[in-house]
Design a protein around this motif. Structure first.
Motif, PDB file in Angstrom:
ATOM      1  N   MET A 202      53.874  39.380  48.755  1.00  0.00           N
ATOM      2  CA  MET A 202      52.629  39.269  48.003  1.00  0.00           C
ATOM      3  C   MET A 202      52.124  40.669  47.640  1.00  0.00           C
ATOM      4  O   MET A 202      52.216  41.595  48.418  1.00  0.00           O
ATOM      5  CB  MET A 202      51.582  38.530  48.819  1.00  0.00           C
ATOM      6  N   ASN A 203      51.598  40.778  46.470  1.00  0.00           N
ATOM      7  CA  ASN A 203      51.010  42.012  45.953  1.00  0.00           C
ATOM      8  C   ASN A 203      49.492  41.793  45.909  1.00  0.00           C
ATOM      9  O   ASN A 203      48.979  41.254  44.931  1.00  0.00           O
ATOM     10  CB  ASN A 203      51.590  42.295  44.559  1.00  0.00           C
ATOM     11  N   PRO A 204      48.751  42.170  46.970  1.00  0.00           N
ATOM     12  CA  PRO A 204      47.321  41.851  47.023  1.00  0.00           C
ATOM     13  C   PRO A 204      46.528  42.501  45.888  1.00  0.00           C
ATOM     14  O   PRO A 204      46.790  43.632  45.505  1.00  0.00           O
ATOM     15  CB  PRO A 204      46.870  42.397  48.369  1.00  0.00           C
ATOM     16  N   CYS A 205      45.577  41.751  45.392  1.00  0.00           N
ATOM     17  CA  CYS A 205      44.719  42.270  44.320  1.00  0.00           C
ATOM     18  C   CYS A 205      43.715  43.256  44.919  1.00  0.00           C
ATOM     19  O   CYS A 205      43.118  42.995  45.964  1.00  0.00           O
ATOM     20  CB  CYS A 205      43.988  41.125  43.634  1.00  0.00           C
ATOM     21  N   PRO A 206      43.499  44.393  44.246  1.00  0.00           N
ATOM     22  CA  PRO A 206      42.551  45.388  44.757  1.00  0.00           C
ATOM     23  C   PRO A 206      41.099  44.924  44.777  1.00  0.00           C
ATOM     24  O   PRO A 206      40.283  45.513  45.460  1.00  0.00           O
ATOM     25  CB  PRO A 206      42.698  46.573  43.793  1.00  0.00           C
ATOM     26  N   CYS A 207      40.778  43.855  44.033  1.00  0.00           N
ATOM     27  CA  CYS A 207      39.372  43.450  43.886  1.00  0.00           C
ATOM     28  C   CYS A 207      38.764  42.878  45.147  1.00  0.00           C
ATOM     29  O   CYS A 207      37.557  42.663  45.199  1.00  0.00           O
ATOM     30  CB  CYS A 207      39.223  42.472  42.730  1.00  0.00           C
ATOM     31  N   GLY A 208      39.582  42.601  46.165  1.00  0.00           N
ATOM     32  CA  GLY A 208      39.046  42.109  47.421  1.00  0.00           C
ATOM     33  C   GLY A 208      39.185  40.620  47.629  1.00  0.00           C
ATOM     34  O   GLY A 208      38.994  40.132  48.744  1.00  0.00           O
ATOM     35  N   LEU A 209      39.511  39.861  46.601  1.00  0.00           N
ATOM     36  CA  LEU A 209      39.760  38.443  46.790  1.00  0.00           C
ATOM     37  C   LEU A 209      41.121  38.273  47.448  1.00  0.00           C
ATOM     38  O   LEU A 209      42.029  39.074  47.227  1.00  0.00           O
ATOM     39  CB  LEU A 209      39.723  37.700  45.450  1.00  0.00           C
ATOM     40  N   LYS A 210      41.275  37.253  48.234  1.00  0.00           N
ATOM     41  CA  LYS A 210      42.542  37.005  48.938  1.00  0.00           C
ATOM     42  C   LYS A 210      43.512  36.322  47.963  1.00  0.00           C
ATOM     43  O   LYS A 210      43.771  35.129  48.069  1.00  0.00           O
ATOM     44  CB  LYS A 210      42.313  36.130  50.165  1.00  0.00           C
ATOM     45  N   ALA A 211      44.024  37.091  47.009  1.00  0.00           N
ATOM     46  CA  ALA A 211      44.916  36.536  45.998  1.00  0.00           C
ATOM     47  C   ALA A 211      45.940  37.583  45.598  1.00  0.00           C
ATOM     48  O   ALA A 211      45.718  38.785  45.755  1.00  0.00           O
ATOM     49  CB  ALA A 211      44.113  36.093  44.779  1.00  0.00           C
TER      50      ALA A 211
ATOM     51  N   TYR B 259      47.846  39.880  42.984  1.00  0.00           N
ATOM     52  CA  TYR B 259      47.352  40.592  41.805  1.00  0.00           C
ATOM     53  C   TYR B 259      47.640  39.830  40.510  1.00  0.00           C
ATOM     54  O   TYR B 259      46.771  39.688  39.653  1.00  0.00           O
ATOM     55  CB  TYR B 259      47.958  41.999  41.752  1.00  0.00           C
ATOM     56  N   ASP B 260      48.877  39.327  40.347  1.00  0.00           N
ATOM     57  CA  ASP B 260      49.243  38.641  39.104  1.00  0.00           C
ATOM     58  C   ASP B 260      48.411  37.389  38.865  1.00  0.00           C
ATOM     59  O   ASP B 260      48.147  37.025  37.717  1.00  0.00           O
ATOM     60  CB  ASP B 260      50.728  38.283  39.100  1.00  0.00           C
ATOM     61  N   ASP B 261      47.997  36.712  39.925  1.00  0.00           N
ATOM     62  CA  ASP B 261      47.196  35.496  39.804  1.00  0.00           C
ATOM     63  C   ASP B 261      45.699  35.780  39.763  1.00  0.00           C
ATOM     64  O   ASP B 261      44.908  34.872  39.546  1.00  0.00           O
ATOM     65  CB  ASP B 261      47.484  34.558  40.985  1.00  0.00           C
ATOM     66  N   CYS B 262      45.325  37.022  39.989  1.00  0.00           N
ATOM     67  CA  CYS B 262      43.914  37.402  40.045  1.00  0.00           C
ATOM     68  C   CYS B 262      43.620  38.331  38.859  1.00  0.00           C
ATOM     69  O   CYS B 262      43.703  37.909  37.706  1.00  0.00           O
ATOM     70  CB  CYS B 262      43.631  38.055  41.399  1.00  0.00           C
ATOM     71  N   CYS B 263      43.328  39.575  39.107  1.00  0.00           N
ATOM     72  CA  CYS B 263      42.965  40.512  38.037  1.00  0.00           C
ATOM     73  C   CYS B 263      44.116  40.834  37.094  1.00  0.00           C
ATOM     74  O   CYS B 263      43.882  41.206  35.940  1.00  0.00           O
ATOM     75  CB  CYS B 263      42.409  41.796  38.637  1.00  0.00           C
ATOM     76  N   GLY B 264      45.342  40.670  37.547  1.00  0.00           N
ATOM     77  CA  GLY B 264      46.495  40.948  36.698  1.00  0.00           C
ATOM     78  C   GLY B 264      46.495  40.144  35.416  1.00  0.00           C
ATOM     79  O   GLY B 264      46.879  40.640  34.355  1.00  0.00           O
TER      80      GLY B 264
ATOM     81  N   ALA C 119      31.513  36.822  34.392  1.00  0.00           N
ATOM     82  CA  ALA C 119      31.117  38.229  34.487  1.00  0.00           C
ATOM     83  C   ALA C 119      31.602  38.821  35.807  1.00  0.00           C
ATOM     84  O   ALA C 119      32.051  39.969  35.852  1.00  0.00           O
ATOM     85  CB  ALA C 119      29.602  38.357  34.363  1.00  0.00           C
ATOM     86  N   GLU C 120      31.550  38.039  36.887  1.00  0.00           N
ATOM     87  CA  GLU C 120      32.046  38.543  38.164  1.00  0.00           C
ATOM     88  C   GLU C 120      33.544  38.838  38.089  1.00  0.00           C
ATOM     89  O   GLU C 120      34.012  39.865  38.585  1.00  0.00           O
ATOM     90  CB  GLU C 120      31.780  37.566  39.298  1.00  0.00           C
ATOM     91  N   ALA C 121      34.300  37.953  37.449  1.00  0.00           N
ATOM     92  CA  ALA C 121      35.748  38.179  37.299  1.00  0.00           C
ATOM     93  C   ALA C 121      36.002  39.448  36.498  1.00  0.00           C
ATOM     94  O   ALA C 121      36.905  40.231  36.831  1.00  0.00           O
ATOM     95  CB  ALA C 121      36.408  36.974  36.637  1.00  0.00           C
ATOM     96  N   LEU C 122      35.202  39.675  35.455  1.00  0.00           N
ATOM     97  CA  LEU C 122      35.376  40.898  34.666  1.00  0.00           C
ATOM     98  C   LEU C 122      35.033  42.125  35.510  1.00  0.00           C
ATOM     99  O   LEU C 122      35.763  43.125  35.489  1.00  0.00           O
ATOM    100  CB  LEU C 122      34.524  40.880  33.404  1.00  0.00           C
ATOM    101  N   MET C 123      33.943  42.060  36.271  1.00  0.00           N
ATOM    102  CA  MET C 123      33.567  43.205  37.106  1.00  0.00           C
ATOM    103  C   MET C 123      34.658  43.502  38.124  1.00  0.00           C
ATOM    104  O   MET C 123      35.055  44.650  38.299  1.00  0.00           O
ATOM    105  CB  MET C 123      32.240  42.920  37.808  1.00  0.00           C
ATOM    106  N   ARG C 124      35.191  42.478  38.761  1.00  0.00           N
ATOM    107  CA  ARG C 124      36.271  42.675  39.726  1.00  0.00           C
ATOM    108  C   ARG C 124      37.509  43.259  39.038  1.00  0.00           C
ATOM    109  O   ARG C 124      38.170  44.147  39.581  1.00  0.00           O
ATOM    110  CB  ARG C 124      36.622  41.358  40.424  1.00  0.00           C
ATOM    111  N   SER C 125      37.807  42.779  37.839  1.00  0.00           N
ATOM    112  CA  SER C 125      38.983  43.287  37.119  1.00  0.00           C
ATOM    113  C   SER C 125      38.778  44.731  36.685  1.00  0.00           C
ATOM    114  O   SER C 125      39.732  45.513  36.637  1.00  0.00           O
ATOM    115  CB  SER C 125      39.306  42.403  35.914  1.00  0.00           C
ATOM    116  N   ARG C 126      37.558  45.116  36.390  1.00  0.00           N
ATOM    117  CA  ARG C 126      37.285  46.508  36.037  1.00  0.00           C
ATOM    118  C   ARG C 126      37.439  47.402  37.269  1.00  0.00           C
ATOM    119  O   ARG C 126      37.987  48.489  37.170  1.00  0.00           O
ATOM    120  CB  ARG C 126      35.894  46.642  35.409  1.00  0.00           C
TER     121      ARG C 126
END
Length: 121
Positions: A1-10, A12-17, A28-35
């Protein structure tokens, strides 16, 4: 697994990727986390593309040597096409710990969320 830096337990490809790959952020929260994740990964083009045209700088420069340590989303308020997200992002540069506490403003236009600006706390 490649953890997403945004802090969600997901992964990266399924989250901010997916947002970094071009899909519109779902909130808006998803955009902020992705930024935040874009800062971690050095994605300056993504940061510019998701910054509202009225407030977007000419360029974004990510400081060399800056290490992002974590993100805490404290509060999200979304009303129609407008939203605010309060967060704390921790980082370290040259051995010095730093903390960015901001309430960011977002707007949704044509189905896409954009960062407008933020107020430091």
């Amino acid at each position: 697994m490649n953890p997403c830096p945004c802090g969600l337990k997901a992964d990266y490809d399924d989250c901010c990727g997916r947002w970094h790959a071009g899909a519109p952020a779902a909130s808006a929260e998803a955009l902020m986390r992705s930024r935040y994740s874009a800062y971690v990964r050095g994605l300056e083009d993504y940061l510019l593309a998701t910054w509202h045209a009225d407030t977007r700088p000419e360029r974004v420069e990510i400081e060399a040597g800056l290490k992002w340590l974590g993100l805490e989303v404290r509060r999200v308020l979304e009303v129609g096409e407008y939203a605010t997200v309060e967060f704390v992002a921790r980082s370290k540069l040259a051995g010095r710990a730093m903390r960015l506490h901001e309430t960011s403003r977002f707007v949704r236009e044509h189905g896409r969320w954009f960062y407008v600006d933020g107020e430091l706390r």
